[in-house]
Design an enzyme around this catalytic site. Sequence first.
Site, PDB file in Angstrom:
ATOM      1  N   LYS A  11       0.820  -1.217   0.000  1.00 30.85           N
ATOM      2  CA  LYS A  11       0.000   0.000   0.000  1.00 30.85           C
ATOM      3  C   LYS A  11       0.858   1.273   0.000  1.00 30.85           C
ATOM      4  O   LYS A  11       2.060   1.229   0.310  1.00 30.85           O
ATOM      5  CB  LYS A  11      -0.927  -0.022   1.219  1.00 30.85           C
ATOM      6  CG  LYS A  11      -1.992  -1.115   1.145  1.00 30.85           C
ATOM      7  CD  LYS A  11      -3.031  -0.935   2.240  1.00 30.85           C
ATOM      8  CE  LYS A  11      -4.114  -1.996   2.167  1.00 30.85           C
ATOM      9  NZ  LYS A  11      -5.201  -1.737   3.146  1.00 30.85           N
ATOM     10  N   TYR A  51     -12.371  -1.712  -4.274  1.00 32.45           N
ATOM     11  CA  TYR A  51     -12.929  -1.961  -2.942  1.00 32.45           C
ATOM     12  C   TYR A  51     -14.459  -1.852  -2.933  1.00 32.45           C
ATOM     13  O   TYR A  51     -15.046  -1.591  -1.880  1.00 32.45           O
ATOM     14  CB  TYR A  51     -12.340  -0.973  -1.936  1.00 32.45           C
ATOM     15  CG  TYR A  51     -10.960  -1.354  -1.422  1.00 32.45           C
ATOM     16  CD1 TYR A  51     -10.774  -2.502  -0.655  1.00 32.45           C
ATOM     17  CD2 TYR A  51      -9.849  -0.549  -1.657  1.00 32.45           C
ATOM     18  CE1 TYR A  51      -9.527  -2.851  -0.152  1.00 32.45           C
ATOM     19  CE2 TYR A  51      -8.590  -0.886  -1.152  1.00 32.45           C
ATOM     20  CZ  TYR A  51      -8.438  -2.042  -0.403  1.00 32.45           C
ATOM     21  OH  TYR A  51      -7.197  -2.376   0.098  1.00 32.45           O
ATOM     22  N   PHE A  59     -16.019   3.546   6.438  1.00 34.79           N
ATOM     23  CA  PHE A  59     -14.624   3.903   6.157  1.00 34.79           C
ATOM     24  C   PHE A  59     -14.290   3.906   4.664  1.00 34.79           C
ATOM     25  O   PHE A  59     -13.136   4.099   4.293  1.00 34.79           O
ATOM     26  CB  PHE A  59     -13.664   2.962   6.910  1.00 34.79           C
ATOM     27  CG  PHE A  59     -13.851   1.487   6.584  1.00 34.79           C
ATOM     28  CD1 PHE A  59     -13.270   0.917   5.458  1.00 34.79           C
ATOM     29  CD2 PHE A  59     -14.606   0.685   7.419  1.00 34.79           C
ATOM     30  CE1 PHE A  59     -13.435  -0.427   5.160  1.00 34.79           C
ATOM     31  CE2 PHE A  59     -14.782  -0.673   7.134  1.00 34.79           C
ATOM     32  CZ  PHE A  59     -14.190  -1.227   6.004  1.00 34.79           C
ATOM     33  N   ARG A  87      -1.967 -14.162   3.928  1.00 35.09           N
ATOM     34  CA  ARG A  87      -2.680 -13.511   5.039  1.00 35.09           C
ATOM     35  C   ARG A  87      -1.952 -13.747   6.362  1.00 35.09           C
ATOM     36  O   ARG A  87      -1.886 -12.856   7.211  1.00 35.09           O
ATOM     37  CB  ARG A  87      -4.133 -13.998   5.095  1.00 35.09           C
ATOM     38  CG  ARG A  87      -4.943 -13.484   3.900  1.00 35.09           C
ATOM     39  CD  ARG A  87      -6.374 -13.982   3.913  1.00 35.09           C
ATOM     40  NE  ARG A  87      -7.172 -13.341   4.940  1.00 35.09           N
ATOM     41  CZ  ARG A  87      -7.697 -12.125   4.846  1.00 35.09           C
ATOM     42  NH1 ARG A  87      -7.481 -11.389   3.764  1.00 35.09           N
ATOM     43  NH2 ARG A  87      -8.418 -11.620   5.816  1.00 35.09           N
ATOM     44  N   THR A  93      -5.548  -7.399  10.394  1.00 31.48           N
ATOM     45  CA  THR A  93      -5.842  -6.174   9.630  1.00 31.48           C
ATOM     46  C   THR A  93      -5.363  -4.929  10.364  1.00 31.48           C
ATOM     47  O   THR A  93      -4.778  -4.021   9.762  1.00 31.48           O
ATOM     48  CB  THR A  93      -7.363  -6.070   9.369  1.00 31.48           C
ATOM     49  OG1 THR A  93      -7.792  -7.271   8.726  1.00 31.48           O
ATOM     50  CG2 THR A  93      -7.701  -4.883   8.494  1.00 31.48           C
ATOM     51  N   ARG A 104       2.313  -6.422   8.803  1.00 28.64           N
ATOM     52  CA  ARG A 104       1.535  -5.275   9.291  1.00 28.64           C
ATOM     53  C   ARG A 104       2.039  -4.800  10.650  1.00 28.64           C
ATOM     54  O   ARG A 104       1.968  -3.602  10.957  1.00 28.64           O
ATOM     55  CB  ARG A 104       0.052  -5.632   9.334  1.00 28.64           C
ATOM     56  CG  ARG A 104      -0.558  -5.608   7.933  1.00 28.64           C
ATOM     57  CD  ARG A 104      -1.916  -6.227   7.932  1.00 28.64           C
ATOM     58  NE  ARG A 104      -2.646  -5.965   6.699  1.00 28.64           N
ATOM     59  CZ  ARG A 104      -3.715  -6.649   6.328  1.00 28.64           C
ATOM     60  NH1 ARG A 104      -4.168  -7.637   7.077  1.00 28.64           N
ATOM     61  NH2 ARG A 104      -4.336  -6.357   5.200  1.00 28.64           N
ATOM     62  N   HIS A 117      -2.252  -5.481   1.493  1.00 27.75           N
ATOM     63  CA  HIS A 117      -3.588  -6.052   1.280  1.00 27.75           C
ATOM     64  C   HIS A 117      -3.420  -7.457   0.727  1.00 27.75           C
ATOM     65  O   HIS A 117      -2.464  -7.723  -0.005  1.00 27.75           O
ATOM     66  CB  HIS A 117      -4.381  -5.206   0.280  1.00 27.75           C
ATOM     67  CG  HIS A 117      -5.604  -5.918  -0.228  1.00 27.75           C
ATOM     68  ND1 HIS A 117      -6.793  -5.923   0.461  1.00 27.75           N
ATOM     69  CD2 HIS A 117      -5.805  -6.698  -1.329  1.00 27.75           C
ATOM     70  CE1 HIS A 117      -7.684  -6.653  -0.204  1.00 27.75           C
ATOM     71  NE2 HIS A 117      -7.104  -7.128  -1.297  1.00 27.75           N
TER      72      HIS A 117
HETATM   73  P1  CMP Z   1      -7.565  -4.454   3.408  1.00 27.81           P
HETATM   74  O1  CMP Z   1      -7.036  -5.824   3.651  1.00 27.81           O
HETATM   75  O2  CMP Z   1      -6.973  -3.679   2.294  1.00 27.81           O
HETATM   76  O3  CMP Z   1      -9.140  -4.562   3.164  1.00 27.81           O
HETATM   77  C1  CMP Z   1     -10.003  -3.471   3.401  1.00 27.81           C
HETATM   78  C2  CMP Z   1      -9.337  -2.384   4.169  1.00 27.81           C
HETATM   79  O4  CMP Z   1     -10.191  -1.495   4.821  1.00 27.81           O
HETATM   80  C3  CMP Z   1      -8.509  -2.986   5.295  1.00 27.81           C
HETATM   81  O5  CMP Z   1      -7.386  -3.626   4.758  1.00 27.81           O
HETATM   82  C4  CMP Z   1      -8.223  -1.775   6.153  1.00 27.81           C
HETATM   83  O6  CMP Z   1      -7.055  -1.082   5.749  1.00 27.81           O
HETATM   84  C5  CMP Z   1      -9.433  -0.903   5.864  1.00 27.81           C
HETATM   85  N1  CMP Z   1     -10.285  -0.779   7.029  1.00 27.81           N
HETATM   86  C6  CMP Z   1     -10.981  -1.742   7.642  1.00 27.81           C
HETATM   87  N2  CMP Z   1     -11.672  -1.220   8.677  1.00 27.81           N
HETATM   88  C7  CMP Z   1     -11.400   0.095   8.712  1.00 27.81           C
HETATM   89  C8  CMP Z   1     -11.808   1.172   9.533  1.00 27.81           C
HETATM   90  N3  CMP Z   1     -12.653   0.971  10.560  1.00 27.81           N
HETATM   91  N4  CMP Z   1     -11.323   2.388   9.272  1.00 27.81           N
HETATM   92  C9  CMP Z   1     -10.476   2.584   8.224  1.00 27.81           C
HETATM   93  N5  CMP Z   1     -10.055   1.599   7.390  1.00 27.81           N
HETATM   94  C10 CMP Z   1     -10.517   0.367   7.638  1.00 27.81           C
END
Ligand code: CMP
Length: 140
Positions: A11, A51, A59, A87, A93, A104, A117
């Site tokens: 990212k 997305y 979000f 993963r 996450t 991460r 991601h």
């Molecule tokens: P990713 O694996 O890219 O998939 C969706 C993304 O949404 C996740 O990683 C996070 O970076 C983002 N995300 C999930 N929950 C939130 C949140 N509450 N606020 C901001 N970003 C979020």
Amino acid sequence: MTQERTFAIIKPNAFTDGNAGKILARIYAEGFTVVGIKKLYMSKVEAEGFYAVHKERPFFGELTEFMASGPCIVMVLEAECAIKKWRDLMGATNPADAAEGTLRKEFGASLGENATHGSDAPETAAFEIGYFFSGLDLLM
Ligand code: CMP
């Protein structure tokens, strides 16, 4: 054993912090084959399409603004059980919940700016790979 492909992103925060090389080194060290790789600078519209599954989430705006805020690296990774393997390497996450040794934990700044991601299921991987790569890009 059956090989599987997954889709991965380094990212914008990880790219602009200069951590893309370290993340790629971990990817190779863990035994993934990098089947496709390119640097790109997503537009807001492209991030929204990628997305789209999250478009009703509160979000969504913040997420797509961030993904369009700088360059990133998109990849197709191949390995046995590649989806789970990637993963596991990324970690939780939210970097605050991610285990020691995960990407991460090491490179994530926040839930939104979480460095990487990865696809969460085979159907998602098929959509995400096809969003950024053509079949010709992925010949080995
Ligand atoms: P990713 O694996 O890219 O998939 C969706 C993304 O949404 C996740 O990683 C996070 O970076 C983002 N995300 C999930 N929950 C939130 C949140 N509450 N606020 C901001 N970003 C979020």
